[in-house]
Design an enzyme around this catalytic site. Structure first.
Site, short mmCIF file in Angstrom:
data_model
loop_
_atom_site.label_atom_id
_atom_site.label_comp_id
_atom_site.label_asym_id
_atom_site.label_seq_id
_atom_site.Cartn_x
_atom_site.Cartn_y
_atom_site.Cartn_z
N PHE A 181 0.80 -1.23 0.00
CA PHE A 181 0.00 0.00 0.00
C PHE A 181 0.83 1.28 0.00
CE2 PHE A 181 0.89 0.07 4.57
CZ PHE A 181 0.99 1.43 4.81
N LYS B 212 -1.11 -7.09 -9.40
CA LYS B 212 -2.09 -7.14 -8.31
C LYS B 212 -1.72 -6.02 -7.34
CE LYS B 212 -2.94 -8.33 -4.50
NZ LYS B 212 -3.37 -7.37 -3.45
N GLU C 162 -4.92 -3.97 -2.01
CA GLU C 162 -6.38 -3.76 -1.94
C GLU C 162 -6.70 -2.47 -1.19
OE1 GLU C 162 -4.45 -5.96 -0.53
OE2 GLU C 162 -5.42 -7.11 1.07
N ARG C 163 -5.71 -1.95 -0.41
CA ARG C 163 -5.96 -0.73 0.35
C ARG C 163 -5.72 0.53 -0.48
NH1 ARG C 163 -2.86 -1.66 5.92
NH2 ARG C 163 -1.53 -3.07 4.75
N SER D 243 5.16 -6.89 3.63
CA SER D 243 5.72 -7.16 4.96
C SER D 243 6.51 -8.47 4.96
CB SER D 243 4.58 -7.23 5.98
OG SER D 243 3.67 -8.24 5.57
N CYS E 65 9.63 1.92 3.39
CA CYS E 65 10.50 0.82 3.78
C CYS E 65 11.93 1.33 3.99
CB CYS E 65 10.48 -0.28 2.73
SG CYS E 65 11.11 0.30 1.17
N GLU F 60 9.32 -3.59 13.39
CA GLU F 60 9.03 -2.63 12.32
C GLU F 60 7.74 -1.92 12.71
OE1 GLU F 60 7.69 -3.89 8.35
OE2 GLU F 60 8.75 -2.16 7.54
P1 NAD Z 1 1.37 -6.57 3.23
O1 NAD Z 1 2.38 -7.65 3.39
O2 NAD Z 1 0.25 -6.51 4.20
O3 NAD Z 1 0.68 -6.66 1.78
C1 NAD Z 1 1.43 -6.73 0.60
C2 NAD Z 1 0.66 -7.52 -0.45
O4 NAD Z 1 0.48 -8.86 0.03
C3 NAD Z 1 -0.73 -6.98 -0.75
O5 NAD Z 1 -0.91 -6.99 -2.15
C4 NAD Z 1 -1.67 -7.94 -0.05
O6 NAD Z 1 -2.88 -8.12 -0.75
C5 NAD Z 1 -0.89 -9.23 -0.01
N1 NAD Z 1 -1.14 -10.05 1.19
C6 NAD Z 1 -1.36 -9.60 2.45
N2 NAD Z 1 -1.50 -10.64 3.30
C7 NAD Z 1 -1.35 -11.77 2.55
C8 NAD Z 1 -1.38 -13.15 2.86
N3 NAD Z 1 -1.61 -13.58 4.10
N4 NAD Z 1 -1.20 -14.03 1.86
C9 NAD Z 1 -0.97 -13.62 0.60
N5 NAD Z 1 -0.93 -12.31 0.25
C10 NAD Z 1 -1.12 -11.39 1.21
O7 NAD Z 1 2.19 -5.20 3.17
P2 NAD Z 1 1.62 -3.71 3.22
O8 NAD Z 1 1.12 -3.44 4.60
O9 NAD Z 1 0.74 -3.46 2.07
O10 NAD Z 1 2.97 -2.87 2.98
C11 NAD Z 1 3.82 -2.47 4.00
C12 NAD Z 1 5.00 -3.40 4.14
O11 NAD Z 1 5.72 -3.44 2.91
C13 NAD Z 1 5.99 -2.94 5.18
O12 NAD Z 1 6.42 -4.05 5.92
C14 NAD Z 1 7.13 -2.35 4.36
O13 NAD Z 1 8.40 -2.36 4.98
C15 NAD Z 1 7.10 -3.25 3.18
N6 NAD Z 1 7.74 -2.63 2.03
C16 NAD Z 1 8.98 -3.10 1.68
C17 NAD Z 1 9.66 -2.53 0.62
C18 NAD Z 1 11.01 -3.02 0.24
O14 NAD Z 1 11.52 -2.59 -0.78
N7 NAD Z 1 11.62 -3.91 0.98
C19 NAD Z 1 9.07 -1.47 -0.09
C20 NAD Z 1 7.80 -1.03 0.29
C21 NAD Z 1 7.14 -1.62 1.36
#
Ligand code: NAD
Length: 490
Positions: A150, A174, A177-178, A227, A282, A383
């Protein structure tokens, strides 16, 4: 009824057959902006079938012709720059300036991918044996899927999309969703440009949609950003079905402050890093590690600077920091702050439960700074993904490096100093993939890999630039002989 977002499959906008939806909420105003369909696995299958059918012809399209679509995309993104940036602010909450910076980074990746004809070149070695030549060709991997978080809804899809397409793959994206609206708008541009049907596809959804992608036999490559627990899941499940996968995870970024650093500049940079995007980057500074008495110099300056940050609706001029993404996120962050205080931290600046005039219902926090946090405690290790900076003291640079290297994550580590020797030692020894030296958000330009380490990354090849080209192509090596009379002396 708010607008239900559409999927884009085989060159057509389609209503999803989803029975469940997620509301997209402006986190500053709490206004519902749209409804994201949580698309069922059958719609991932439709997109995968369309992408597979489009692949042979797209692959045969010369790279020089494929990049013409990217030149058009760059032009359309420039023309729609403000609208895209505004969409980011509306759905994500970050300030309009931060959203513009994000779109600039997205466009930069399109520009770099326009160089694919050179970036995708193969290798040739003549006479590896008498009359035998050997060469390596790069071919696209097939259907690639891009799963996004997101916090950068406009940029992160473009860490991958332009390279995947330019290399001759067909793609399914994909979004989170948020925060799916920005990509919905970007896909309007992709549609106008006229990619052949099936080359680019958009499927909205949540975890079930992601799992359908991970298991789908047609999809050959998966990129993920999100995450750490989900990155780990994506990496394992996609690999189990034989895909190549790169999964970028969470972060806990330490900034090392030495007493010889420029106070004014460092303070400004650390504040921007910790509180920009409300700490939801991140590459956000999350820990300030003060070396050899630097705490006495920096904590008062950081507190003063952070207290003066204007918090509010990111669309308004003069606002430095918007809300966090959701009420759950706000509650979670405040809970972590409470826990950090119980573990012995000292509150320097308390940003819990603020009242933001005109936006009383928004999901706001103000910048929070907690000093003297214990190394093994919640604030030091979790985090937080919010506007919270923990401060620790250590005696030496060696202690600071040991602290960085003892952490679970390795997305970024930075040092602030006037000493080249200390900076070099840090750069050399710190176990993190993105290093900042007197820089607070060490975000690589599009022609460098976005290099997370440890629990911030699962895989080998990273996002952007040459790594993306390597990821979205497979190598084929040909050993070749043409028998000629003058070559018959073996
Ligand atoms: P998230 O892990 O909740 O969601 C990311 C994606 O995974 C979404 O598209 C979501 O639909 C999907 N998802 C969520 N739960 C799932 C599950 N149980 N099974 C399968 N798919 C699932 O992450 P977020 O809250 O949208 O983003 C924030 C996180 O992203 C933070 O931890 C941040 O550090 C990380 N991030 C990392 C980088 C990097 O380059 N390392 C860059 C941006 C964000």
């Amino acid at each position: 009824m708010h607008e239900r977002l559409l999927n884009y499959i085989n060159g057509q906008w389609r209503e999803s057959a989803a029975t469940a939806f997620q509301a997209v909420v402006n986190p500053a105003t709490t206004e519902t902006l749209a409804q994201t369909p949580l698309s069922p696995p059958g719609e991932v299958d439709e997109a995968a079938q369309a992408a597979l059918a489009a692949f042979p012809d797209w692959r045969r399209t010369p790279a020089t012709a494929r990049i013409q679509y990217l030149f058009k995309l760059k032009a359309r993104m420039e023309e729609n720059f403000e609208e895209l940036a505004r969409a980011i602010t509306l759905e994500n909450g970050k300030t309009l300036d931060d959203a513009r910076g994000e779109m600039r980074r997205a466009i930069e990746n399109v520009e770099v991918a326009c160089g694919i004809p050179s970036m995708m070149l193969g290798d040739f070695s003549e006479d590896v044996a008498r009359g035998v030549d050997e060469y390596m060709i790069r071919q696209p991997v097939g259907v690639a899927a891009i799963i996004c978080p997101f916090n950068f809804p406009g940029m992160i899809p473009f860490w991958y999309l332009p390279y995947a397409l330019a290399c001759g793959n067909t793609v399914i994206v994909k979004p989170s969703e948020r925060c799916p609206i920005t990509l919905q708008k970007a896909f309007r541009l992709l549609d106008e440009i006229g990619f052949p049907p099936g080359v680019v596809n958009l499927v909205n959804g949540g975890a079930e949609t992601v799992n359908a992608v991970l298991d789908h036999p047609i999809i050959s490559a998966v990129t993920f950003v999100g995450s750490t627990p989900v990155a780990r899941h994506v990496y394992a499940r996609a690999a189990a079905s034989g895909k190549r996968v790169q999964a970028q995870g969470g972060a806990k970024n330490p900034l090392i402050l030495l007493p010889d650093a420029d106070v004014e500049l460092t303070t400004q940079i650390v504040i921007d890093s910790a509180f920009g995007n409300a700490g939801q980057r991140c590459l956000a500074a999350s820990l300030a590690v003060a070396v050899g008495g630097a705490e006495e110099i920096f904590v008062p300056a950081l507190a003063e600077g952070a207290a003066s940050r204007v918090v509010g609706n990111g669309l308004e001029t003069g606002v430095h920091m918007g809300p966090v993404i959701s009420p759950q996120s706000k509650t979670r962050i405040q809970g972590l702050i409470d826990q950090g205080m119980q573990e012995g931290g000292e509150m320097v600046l308390d940003g819990r439960n603020p009242t933001i005039q005109g936006y009383e219902e928004g999901y706001f926090l103000r910048p929070t700074i907690i000093s003297d946090i214990p190394p093994g405690g919640t604030i030091a290790r979790t985090e937080i993904f919010g506007p919270v900076l923990g401060v620790m003291r250590v005696a030496t640079v060696e202690d600071a490096i040991a602290l960085v290297n003892g952490g679970e994550y390795g997305n970024m580590a930075c040092v602030f100093t006037g000493s080249g020797a200390a900076a070099r030692k840090f750069r050399y020894e710190a176990n993190a993939g993105n290093i900042g030296i007197n820089i607070g958000v060490a975000a690589p330009m599009a022609f460098f890999p976005f290099s997370g380490w440890k629990n911030s990354f699962f895989g080998t090849l990273h996002a952007q630039g040459a790594h993306a080209v390597e990821f979205f192509t497979q190598t084929k090596v040909v050993v070749e002989r043409w028998l000629q009379s003058w070559e018959r002396k073996f």
